[in-house]
Scaffold this motif. Structure first.
Motif, PDB file in Angstrom:
ATOM      1  N   ASP A  63      59.691-107.809   2.952  1.00 12.11           N
ATOM      2  CA  ASP A  63      60.067-109.205   2.791  1.00 12.11           C
ATOM      3  C   ASP A  63      59.569-109.773   1.469  1.00 12.11           C
ATOM      4  N   ARG A  99      47.636-118.118  10.357  1.00 12.13           N
ATOM      5  CA  ARG A  99      47.991-117.089   9.386  1.00 12.13           C
ATOM      6  C   ARG A  99      48.255-115.758  10.092  1.00 12.13           C
ATOM      7  N   HIS A 104      64.239-105.954   9.810  1.00 11.59           N
ATOM      8  CA  HIS A 104      64.164-105.466   8.433  1.00 11.59           C
ATOM      9  C   HIS A 104      65.294-104.494   8.174  1.00 11.59           C
ATOM     10  N   LEU A 139      43.562-118.630   3.255  1.00  7.44           N
ATOM     11  CA  LEU A 139      44.708-118.826   4.129  1.00  7.44           C
ATOM     12  C   LEU A 139      45.999-118.379   3.464  1.00  7.44           C
ATOM     13  N   PHE A 140      46.077-118.584   2.145  1.00  8.64           N
ATOM     14  CA  PHE A 140      47.343-118.302   1.469  1.00  8.64           C
ATOM     15  C   PHE A 140      47.247-117.079   0.558  1.00  8.64           C
ATOM     16  N   THR A 141      46.464-116.116   0.973  1.00 10.02           N
ATOM     17  CA  THR A 141      46.379-114.893   0.175  1.00 10.02           C
ATOM     18  C   THR A 141      47.670-114.103   0.299  1.00 10.02           C
ATOM     19  N   SER A 142      47.902-113.281  -0.713  1.00  7.96           N
ATOM     20  CA  SER A 142      49.137-112.503  -0.738  1.00  7.96           C
ATOM     21  C   SER A 142      49.052-111.321   0.224  1.00  7.96           C
ATOM     22  N   PRO A 143      50.141-111.057   0.952  1.00  6.40           N
ATOM     23  CA  PRO A 143      50.131-109.883   1.830  1.00  6.40           C
ATOM     24  C   PRO A 143      50.094-108.576   1.045  1.00  6.40           C
ATOM     25  N   ALA A 194      57.861-116.474   4.099  1.00  2.00           N
ATOM     26  CA  ALA A 194      58.202-115.056   4.016  1.00  2.00           C
ATOM     27  C   ALA A 194      59.642-114.886   4.477  1.00  2.00           C
ATOM     28  N   ILE A 236      56.264-112.263  10.891  1.00  4.60           N
ATOM     29  CA  ILE A 236      56.970-111.636   9.778  1.00  4.60           C
ATOM     30  C   ILE A 236      57.190-110.160  10.084  1.00  4.60           C
ATOM     31  N   LEU A 241      53.674-121.407   2.483  1.00  4.47           N
ATOM     32  CA  LEU A 241      53.908-119.990   2.244  1.00  4.47           C
ATOM     33  C   LEU A 241      55.117-119.618   3.086  1.00  4.47           C
ATOM     34  N   SER A 296      63.348-116.701   8.687  1.00  5.01           N
ATOM     35  CA  SER A 296      62.181-116.626   7.812  1.00  5.01           C
ATOM     36  C   SER A 296      61.015-117.287   8.539  1.00  5.01           C
ATOM     37  N   VAL A 297      59.825-117.090   7.996  1.00  7.77           N
ATOM     38  CA  VAL A 297      58.621-117.634   8.622  1.00  7.77           C
ATOM     39  C   VAL A 297      57.837-118.387   7.553  1.00  7.77           C
ATOM     40  N   ALA A 298      57.325-119.580   7.910  1.00  8.96           N
ATOM     41  CA  ALA A 298      56.561-120.339   6.927  1.00  8.96           C
ATOM     42  C   ALA A 298      55.227-120.774   7.511  1.00  8.96           C
ATOM     43  N   LEU A 299      54.268-120.929   6.617  1.00  3.36           N
ATOM     44  CA  LEU A 299      52.950-121.437   6.976  1.00  3.36           C
ATOM     45  C   LEU A 299      52.724-122.661   6.100  1.00  3.36           C
ATOM     46  N   LEU A 333      43.164-119.926  10.566  1.00  6.75           N
ATOM     47  CA  LEU A 333      43.171-118.469  10.481  1.00  6.75           C
ATOM     48  C   LEU A 333      44.067-117.857  11.546  1.00  6.75           C
TER      49      LEU A 333
END
Lengths: 161, 452
Positions: A83, B440, B452, A4-8, A97, B447, A95, B401-404, B437
């Motif tokens: 970002d 995410r 940008h 779920l928290f993998t890096s983009p 961004a 994002i 997480l 900004s966007v957060a999870l 999922l």
């Protein structure tokens, strides 16, 4: 950490291992002081008050010892093409961004202990207070580089509010 | 109520009025001399309110000492206010030049505050009740960023305030700083007037008002029915106070609520005793919150609030009256049209909805069915609530900004929360407990959609 928290961008820049060392040191000292107080109280005054204090001290020290390296490993950041992404936390994972253009300013903060160990907390601010993207334990040089880089990117891509 | 035009919709002034009040460019201009008197009156009023608070909180007064206390509060407030007001008036001057408005004030420590036109977010005019009696007004200037982003000039004659606002707004939008040319009053078109009758009915039907009334009735019944329970009646005073506050902030502050449209933004004029007039520039709207309280929803009524950078910080200080309300009560079609005007492509019914995970029923056994998020190509939409329904709209190009997020319980249920951040205000766009999922995926999409 889970998918779920993998890096983009594919990988995370980790924070300084000294963050864990510093936290362990603080945790163990606090626990140690409590243990000492507990022992003194047990010996000189009442055992029923001293023993629990000593136990609390031991528990705090043990917990921080266990927690600090894990929490340290949970932190990571990465500079994506458009970002900046920060993740952190073991129990409560998060997480964030932040598009470069939205960055209002970047703070670099270091308390006395952090300065001794040579790391700082870098915090990204946008117009939203909820962004709260702070990264603890960034080595000082890296923190300054990061601040300059992010400020530069924020200026060039500035979309304002 | 629409047959009587609200008296504060300004009539255009005669042509030939100078663009800038005389003397403002060179030697500076003072606020109105009556400032001291109004300030004294307001402080005396505050003294009485403070005294009343003390009384409600149980400090006991005999009749005699009560009269003395009231007299002292009035005289003291008046005197201190008069002196403070006079000093402030004497030492405050404002200057207008080609690039900025400058306010110089301070008795001992001189401060000079510069307000560059291009940083102005909005200019509002308030007429507190006492000032309104003598046709005076406060001019608030909001700048972006920082805690002290709001500057106030008090008190100015109403005409001067309006004239200044026109000049400031015109220059904020890049009009030339040619002082000789009068700035014409922009043409405005009234979108809607929310009449007092509707505001009153809406307040009577709001849950907190009904709770307050129910509490008072219960207290009365208990107090009189149960012997020796007189003490319960003491609870009526704070409850009554609460009731008065509800009525004060909803009914009186939003009396004759008028929403009108100009070339640069919407304007809101409202108030029975104190009037206020604020401008919402189109490009400063960061998001819209649509609230449908329980009873209102049955009648098809909605309340619209906006998120504006800089307003969040100052929303609380204004006697608890939120200056982020865009439409206190409205029918859905009108609310929809206004929202669409500010944020294009924001119709919650047209976006594809992603409901939250069924596994999240443990967190909200009923509510989970009513939560969803969605996005059109312009706007992010989040809805939740089954008693009071909240819909938050955030245009993609305003996303900060966007957060999870995921807590331990959420990990157990394999769900996660996504947040789309906006400046502080009524909008709180988040999708709680979406399938992990999916969350995410949506976060990544948001994002990518952010500017940008």
């Amino acid at each position: 950490m889970s998918d779920l928290f993998t890096s983009p961008t594919g990988d995370w820049t980790a924070v300084s291992p000294r963050l864990a060392t510093a936290r362990r040191l603080i945790g163990v000292s606090c626990g140690g002081v409590l243990l000492l107080v507990g022992i003194v109280v047990t010996v000189l005054l009442w055992w029923w008050l001293g023993v629990p204090i000593a136990i609390v001290g031991i528990v705090i020290a043990a917990w921080v010892w266990w927690w600090a390296p894990r929490n340290r490993r949970s932190w990571g950041y990465t500079e994506g093409p458009e970002d900046f992404v920060v993740r952190g936390g073991i129990m409560f994972r998060r997480l964030v961004a932040v598009p470069y253009g939205r960055m209002q300013f970047v703070d670099v903060e270091a308390g006395p202990v952090a300065r001794q160990f040579g790391f700082a907390t870098v915090t990204l601010h946008t117009a939203s207070t909820k962004t709260a993207a702070g990264i603890p334990g960034v080595p000082i040089d890296e923190a300054n580089r990061l601040r300059n880089r992010l400020t530069e990117l924020g200026d060039s891509g500035g979309a304002g509010v | 109520m629409s047959e009587l035009p609200p008296d504060d919709l300004e009539s255009p002034e005669e042509p030939g009025t100078p663009a800038v009040p005389a003397g403002a460019q060179t030697e500076g201009r003072r606020t109105h001399p009556l400032t001291a008197l109004v300030q004294g009156g307001i402080w005396a009023g505050l003294g009485i309110v403070g005294l009343f608070n003390a009384f409600v909180n149980g400090d006991s007064f005999s009749l005699f000492s009560g009269v003395i206390a009231v007299a002292a509060a009035v005289a003291g407030g008046l005197l201190i206010g008069l002196i403070a007001g006079f000093l402030r008036w004497y030492f405050t001057r404002y200057f207008i030049d080609g690039t900025e408005l400058r306010i110089e004030s301070g008795v001992i420590f001189r401060t000079s505050r510069r307000i560059p036109y291009e940083r102005l977010q909005s200019v509002d005019i308030d007429e507190p009740f006492l000032a309104r009696l003598v046709k005076l007004s406060e001019l608030h200037m909001e700048m972006a960023g920082g805690g002290e982003s709001r500057s106030t000039l008090r008190f100015l004659p109403l005409d001067e305030s309006r004239q200044l606002r026109r000049v400031l707004l015109a220059r904020a939008h890049g009009a030339g700083a040619d002082e000789a040319v009068a700035v014409a009053e922009e043409q405005r078109e009234v979108i809607t007037v929310v009449g007092p009758d509707r505001i009153i009915i809406g307040t009577l039907l709001s849950l907190d008002f009904l709770f307050a009334v129910a509490a008072i009735v219960t207290l009365l019944i208990v107090g009189f029915a149960v012997p020796d329970a007189w003490a319960v009646l003491g609870g009526i005073i704070p409850t009554g106070f609460w009731l008065v506050q509800i009525i004060g902030s909803r009914v009186i502050a939003q009396w004759n609520f008028t929403l009108s449209r100009g070339s640069r933004g919407l304007r809101i004029e409202r108030g029975l005793l104190s009037r206020s007039s604020q401008t919402i520039p189109y490009e400063r709207v960061q998001g819209i919150a649509v609230v449908e309280p329980f009873i209102w929803r049955k009648l098809g009524w909605q309340r619209l609030s906006v998120d504006i950078a800089g307003y969040g910080a100052s929303a609380d200080e204004e006697n608890g009256v939120s200056d982020t309300t865009l439409l206190p009560i409205s029918d859905p079609p009108l609310a929809r049209a206004v929202a669409e005007e500010l944020i294009a492509g924001s119709d919650p019914d047209s976006v594809e909805r992603t409901p939250v995970s069924r596994r999240s029923w443990v967190f909200a056994p009923i509510g989970y069915r009513f939560r969803w998020v969605g996005a059109s190509d312009r706007t992010f939409v989040a809805r939740e609530g089954w008693i009071s329904r909240h819909t938050d709209l955030v245009p993609h190009h305003k996303t900060q900004s966007v957060a999870l997020r995921q807590g331990p319980l959420q990990r157990w249920r394999k769900v996660a929360t996504i947040e789309v951040h906006t400046p502080p205000g009524p909008v709180n766009a988040e999708g709680r407990h979406l399938d992990a999922l999916v969350a995410r995926e949506i976060a990544d999409q948001q994002i990518a959609r952010a500017p940008h």
